[in-house]
Design an enzyme around this catalytic site. Structure first.
Site, PDB file in Angstrom:
ATOM      1  CB  CYS A 138      -0.941  -0.026   1.205  1.00  0.00           C
ATOM      2  SG  CYS A 138      -2.169   1.282   1.234  1.00  0.00           S
ATOM      3  CB  CYS A 139       3.798   2.312   2.055  1.00  0.00           C
ATOM      4  SG  CYS A 139       3.164   2.837   3.659  1.00  0.00           S
ATOM      5  CB  CYS A 221      -2.527   6.822   6.086  1.00  0.00           C
ATOM      6  SG  CYS A 221      -1.644   7.294   4.592  1.00  0.00           S
ATOM      7  CB  CYS A 224      -1.267   3.192   8.971  1.00  0.00           C
ATOM      8  SG  CYS A 224      -1.861   2.190   7.608  1.00  0.00           S
ATOM      9  CB  CYS A 247       5.880   5.271   4.662  1.00  0.00           C
ATOM     10  SG  CYS A 247       6.902   6.661   4.126  1.00  0.00           S
TER      11      CYS A 247
HETATM   12  S1  SF4 Z   1       0.406   4.613   5.695  1.00  0.00           S
HETATM   13 FE1  SF4 Z   1      -1.190   2.996   5.580  1.00  0.00          FE
HETATM   14  S2  SF4 Z   1      -2.871   3.808   4.295  1.00  0.00           S
HETATM   15 FE2  SF4 Z   1      -1.042   5.148   4.036  1.00  0.00          FE
HETATM   16  S3  SF4 Z   1      -0.081   4.380   2.196  1.00  0.00           S
HETATM   17 FE3  SF4 Z   1       0.926   3.334   3.935  1.00  0.00          FE
HETATM   18  S4  SF4 Z   1      -0.225   1.427   4.322  1.00  0.00           S
HETATM   19 FE4  SF4 Z   1      -1.455   2.748   2.929  1.00  0.00          FE
END
Ligand code: SF4
Length: 251
Positions: A138-139, A221, A224, A247
């Site tokens: 996701c990151c 985010c 998280c 991240c």
């Molecule tokens: S902090 Fe969480 S929601 Fe944001 S990009 Fe990374 S995994 Fe995705």
């Protein structure tokens, strides 16, 4: 209206940029910290002035929209600089409001960097809540890739990283060559303590994300990030319950 990147091409080669970083360290009298000593930092404003003079429109600042100290300092020393905000689609409303306030009040060019897919499209492609099932991916999709693509327009990038923030950041240098991105990486506030930040915020009426005062000393985010409990590390609320601590953009 969304601001546009003001970088230009062609950019100088990686070898040239590495030499420029070394020259900047020497010019500003910076001694990098080692395990034998804390080193010596230059004044943050001098580092920003050096970056502006050296890179012109080909440097940018990344901002998480937490305390906005660096964006404020850059606006004072080098107005018009691009400020890159990773708009992941998962931010707290307070973080987006902080970004909007910076865009409104500071003399910088705030640019939202977005992933190729919206959160809904990502859910469709990878299953719901990728941040829970695979936060590294996701990151990668929502932070690292958009930043890497934007950096094709810049020779250097600055961040608000401070050595005092976390053990993982203890080796932060004010000026370094970012071998992964082949760019110069600048951290003007590397040596600032929490008290230094608080003093600057108070003196200059800096915009601060209201979540900081609500128990979120490190804000990422929303899915998280949780509040930090008394006695916990400042970054304990980031990806809590997992082994993930960064991240990935600062690897
Ligand atoms: S902090 Fe969480 S929601 Fe944001 S990009 Fe990374 S995994 Fe995705």
């Amino acid at each position: 209206m969304t601001a546009q990147i003001t970088g230009r091409s062609p950019l100088r080669s990686a070898a040239e940029l590495e030499e420029i970083a070394a020259a900047g360290i020497a010019e500003l009298g910076i001694v990098n910290p080692t395990k034998n000593g804390p080193g010596r930092d230059a004044d943050a404003a001098d580092v920003i002035a050096w970056a502006a003079a050296t890179f012109g429109p080909t440097w940018a600042l990344t901002a998480s929209m937490q305390d906005t100290v660096l964006a404020h300092l850059v606006a004072r020393v080098a107005p018009g600089t691009d400020v890159l905000f990773l708009e992941t689609g998962y931010h707290f409303a307070e973080t987006l409001a902080t970004r909007d306030a910076v865009r409104e009040r500071y003399a910088v060019n705030v640019i939202d960097l977005r992933a190729e897919q919206t959160p809904a499209e990502q859910d469709e492609a990878y299953g719901a809540d990728l941040f829970a099932s695979n936060p590294d991916l996701c990151c990668l999709l929502r932070k690292e890739t958009p930043l890497d693509e934007a950096m094709e327009n810049y020779e250097a990038w600055a961040t608000g990283l401070r050595r005092a923030e976390a053990v993982t950041r203890a080796g932060t240098r004010q000026i370094a060559f970012d071998a992964r991105r082949q760019r110069v990486k600048i951290a003007p506030l590397a040596g600032w303590s929490d008290a230094d930040v608080a003093a600057y915020v108070a003196e200059h009426d800096v915009i601060v994300n209201p979540l900081v005062a609500q128990g979120y000393p490190s804000i990422g985010c929303a899915p998280c990030t949780r509040k930090v409990l008394p006695g916990e590390d400042a970054r304990a609320g980031r990806w809590a319950g997992t082994a993930k601590i960064e991240c990935g953009i600062h690897r």
